[in-house]
Design an enzyme around this catalytic site. Structure first.
Site, short mmCIF file in Angstrom:
data_model
loop_
_atom_site.label_atom_id
_atom_site.label_comp_id
_atom_site.label_asym_id
_atom_site.label_seq_id
_atom_site.Cartn_x
_atom_site.Cartn_y
_atom_site.Cartn_z
N LYS A 79 7.46 5.20 24.19
CA LYS A 79 8.00 5.11 22.83
C LYS A 79 9.51 5.17 22.97
O LYS A 79 10.03 5.67 23.98
CB LYS A 79 7.50 6.32 22.01
N GLY A 179 -3.83 6.84 -0.66
CA GLY A 179 -2.77 5.92 -0.23
C GLY A 179 -3.28 4.49 -0.22
O GLY A 179 -4.13 4.14 0.60
N GLY A 181 -1.60 1.63 0.34
CA GLY A 181 -0.58 0.76 0.90
C GLY A 181 -1.23 -0.37 1.67
O GLY A 181 -2.33 -0.80 1.33
N LYS A 182 -0.52 -0.83 2.70
CA LYS A 182 -1.03 -1.99 3.44
C LYS A 182 -2.42 -1.71 4.02
O LYS A 182 -3.33 -2.52 3.88
CB LYS A 182 -0.04 -2.34 4.57
N VAL A 183 -2.59 -0.53 4.63
CA VAL A 183 -3.88 -0.23 5.24
C VAL A 183 -4.92 0.13 4.17
O VAL A 183 -6.06 -0.36 4.21
CB VAL A 183 -3.75 0.95 6.25
N GLY A 184 -4.53 0.99 3.23
CA GLY A 184 -5.47 1.47 2.21
C GLY A 184 -6.11 0.33 1.42
O GLY A 184 -7.30 0.39 1.07
P1 NAD Z 1 2.34 1.88 3.46
O1 NAD Z 1 3.71 2.44 3.36
O2 NAD Z 1 2.11 0.43 3.22
O3 NAD Z 1 1.34 2.67 2.46
C1 NAD Z 1 1.40 4.03 2.20
C2 NAD Z 1 0.99 4.23 0.74
O4 NAD Z 1 0.82 5.62 0.50
C3 NAD Z 1 2.02 3.72 -0.26
O5 NAD Z 1 1.38 2.87 -1.20
C4 NAD Z 1 2.55 5.00 -0.91
O6 NAD Z 1 2.91 4.81 -2.26
C5 NAD Z 1 1.37 5.92 -0.78
N1 NAD Z 1 1.70 7.35 -0.82
C6 NAD Z 1 2.79 7.99 -0.32
N2 NAD Z 1 2.70 9.31 -0.56
C7 NAD Z 1 1.55 9.52 -1.21
C8 NAD Z 1 0.91 10.68 -1.73
N3 NAD Z 1 1.43 11.89 -1.60
N4 NAD Z 1 -0.29 10.52 -2.35
C9 NAD Z 1 -0.83 9.30 -2.48
N5 NAD Z 1 -0.28 8.17 -2.01
C10 NAD Z 1 0.90 8.27 -1.40
O7 NAD Z 1 1.82 2.31 4.92
P2 NAD Z 1 0.58 1.72 5.73
O8 NAD Z 1 1.08 0.70 6.69
O9 NAD Z 1 -0.53 1.40 4.80
O10 NAD Z 1 0.20 2.99 6.62
C11 NAD Z 1 -0.48 4.12 6.05
C12 NAD Z 1 -0.57 5.21 7.11
O11 NAD Z 1 -1.27 4.73 8.25
C13 NAD Z 1 0.78 5.72 7.63
O12 NAD Z 1 0.67 7.10 7.90
C14 NAD Z 1 0.96 4.97 8.92
O13 NAD Z 1 1.77 5.66 9.84
C15 NAD Z 1 -0.47 4.89 9.41
N6 NAD Z 1 -0.72 3.77 10.33
C16 NAD Z 1 -0.45 2.49 9.95
C17 NAD Z 1 -0.69 1.44 10.84
C18 NAD Z 1 -0.42 0.00 10.45
O14 NAD Z 1 -0.78 -0.88 11.23
N7 NAD Z 1 0.15 -0.28 9.29
C19 NAD Z 1 -1.21 1.70 12.12
C20 NAD Z 1 -1.49 3.03 12.48
C21 NAD Z 1 -1.25 4.06 11.56
#
Ligand code: NAD
Length: 353
Positions: A79, A179, A181-184
């Site tokens: 990293k 959450g 976001g992209k993953v959710g």
């Molecule tokens: P993202 O920023 O697209 O989505 C996160 C979402 O969580 C946002 O919509 C935000 O508004 C919401 N959020 C923030 N605080 C909150 C709270 N207290 N209560 C409810 N919702 C809340 O991120 P993502 O890419 O979807 O990633 C989500 C998680 O997964 C992160 O922790 C990230 O590190 C982890 N992750 C992501 C990936 C990836 O490929 N994108 C890979 C491994 C791990």
């Protein structure tokens, strides 16, 4: 991580990089190349001190070694951190200077995106080095890694469901997604396809609007209500530290499986979960789909091949949950043991006597 004695952390190599013209200060940490070149993203963050940056890169690079080992990748763990405020400091010359440092390691370390760095930044870094993944689709990259992250989380959740209820499906279960976001969002779709009931929360009104428009059957609640809701599975998909001394006692779910990194707020929470009879599918096991997706770029990105690898998160999670039962330890401990086993076994095959 203690940095009083750097030789005690077990890292193979730690490289301090400085370019006075662009203001670049970076640290590249290579924990292990036992399985192959170290892979892990570059975090661009305004650390309070160099010590804080060093502690973070040592922790994160070690974590990547375990994650990559359990993802079945022939890649070690590394990293990098760039110390500074990306909004003020990030520039093409700085990223290029950083790329030349990555290149100078001759392939011992591959970089990718992390907090504060994006696909477009990887394209710039790639002007100076071959050892970069997570590039844009136009440049042969895998693009948005959340697609396979969500797919992998869904597979890990299926394995956890099988362990608790006997069948590898979320059909008829109530799943709380924290959450959107992209993953959710992708995860919600997989769950609905599997005929689960989804209850969700997000602090961002745009995310809630997206759900109302696309999946009106999803029930929206506020974050505190979701933790205490009558759900079978809790899926943290927002920020780290979702499982702490307040949330764990309130949880009614029998399974926790989600995408967020570093879900356990502090050591000992895994024991609290186990004592409450809650099965925790370790975050770094089930969220490895993203790293699987970017790792695939090294061979020339093939979505189907990467998806197949991410599907195996089901088998790995299953194996870890069984090992945890057999050895009488929480799943997080079993996962670490399995990763260490693979690093030692494959590492032995690669040692030149
Ligand atoms: P993202 O920023 O697209 O989505 C996160 C979402 O969580 C946002 O919509 C935000 O508004 C919401 N959020 C923030 N605080 C909150 C709270 N207290 N209560 C409810 N919702 C809340 O991120 P993502 O890419 O979807 O990633 C989500 C998680 O997964 C992160 O922790 C990230 O590190 C982890 N992750 C992501 C990936 C990836 O490929 N994108 C890979 C491994 C791990």
């Amino acid at each position: 991580t203690s940095i009083d004695d750097p030789s005690s952390t077990g890292h193979e190599q730690v490289v301090f990089c400085q370019d006075t013209q662009t203001g670049l200060r970076a640290i590249i940490g290579i924990y292990s190349t036992a399985l192959g070149p170290a892979l892990g993203g570059t975090r661009f963050y305004p650390y309070a001190s160099e010590e804080a940056a060093l502690a973070d890169v040592l922790d994160l690079s070690r974590g990547m070694a375990y994650k990559n080992a359990l993802a079945g990748l022939d890649l070690g763990g590394g990293k990098a951190v760039i110390w500074g405020d990306p909004d003020q400091l990030k520039s093409e010359p700085l990223l290029r200077a950083y790329g030349r440092f990555v290149e100078s390691l001759n392939g011992r370390y591959y970089t990718a995106c992390d907090v504060g760095t994006y696909v477009a930044d990887m394209d710039v870094i790639a002007r100076e080095t071959r050892y970069v993944t997570g590039r844009s689709v136009e440049h042969g990259g895998a693009g948005d890694s959340s697609v396979l992250t969500a797919w992998g989380v869904f597979q890990g959740m299926r394995a956890a469901a099988e362990h608790v209820w006997g069948a590898p499906t979320l059909n008829g279960r109530r799943v709380g997604v924290a959450g959107l976001g992209k993953v959710g969002k992708h995860l919600t779709r997989h769950l609905l396809d599997d005929h689960a009931e989804v209850v969700a929360t997000d602090v961002d009104p745009r995310a809630r609007e997206w759900v109302r428009a696309n999946h009106p059957q999803v029930e929206l609640v506020d974050a505190a209500a979701l933790v205490a809701a009558d759900i079978d599975v809790y899926a943290p998909c927002a920020l780290g530290g979702a499982l702490d001394d307040d949330t764990v006692p309130a949880l009614r779910a029998k399974v926790v499986a989600g995408a967020a990194n570093n879900q356990l707020a502090h050591p000992g929470i895994e024991k609290l979960l186990a004592d409450r009879g809650i099965l925790y599918a370790p975050d770094y096991v089930v969220n490895a789909g993203g790293v699987i997706q970017v790792a695939d770029e090294i061979e020339g990105f093939n979505f189907e091949r990467a998806k197949l690898r991410a599907t195996r998160i089901y088998d790995t999670t299953r194996q870890i949950l069984r090992l945890a039962d057999d050895e009488g330890v929480p799943p997080a401990v079993a996962a670490d043991r399995l990763a260490e086993r693979r690093m030692a076994e494959v590492g032995r095959l690669r040692t030149i006597h």
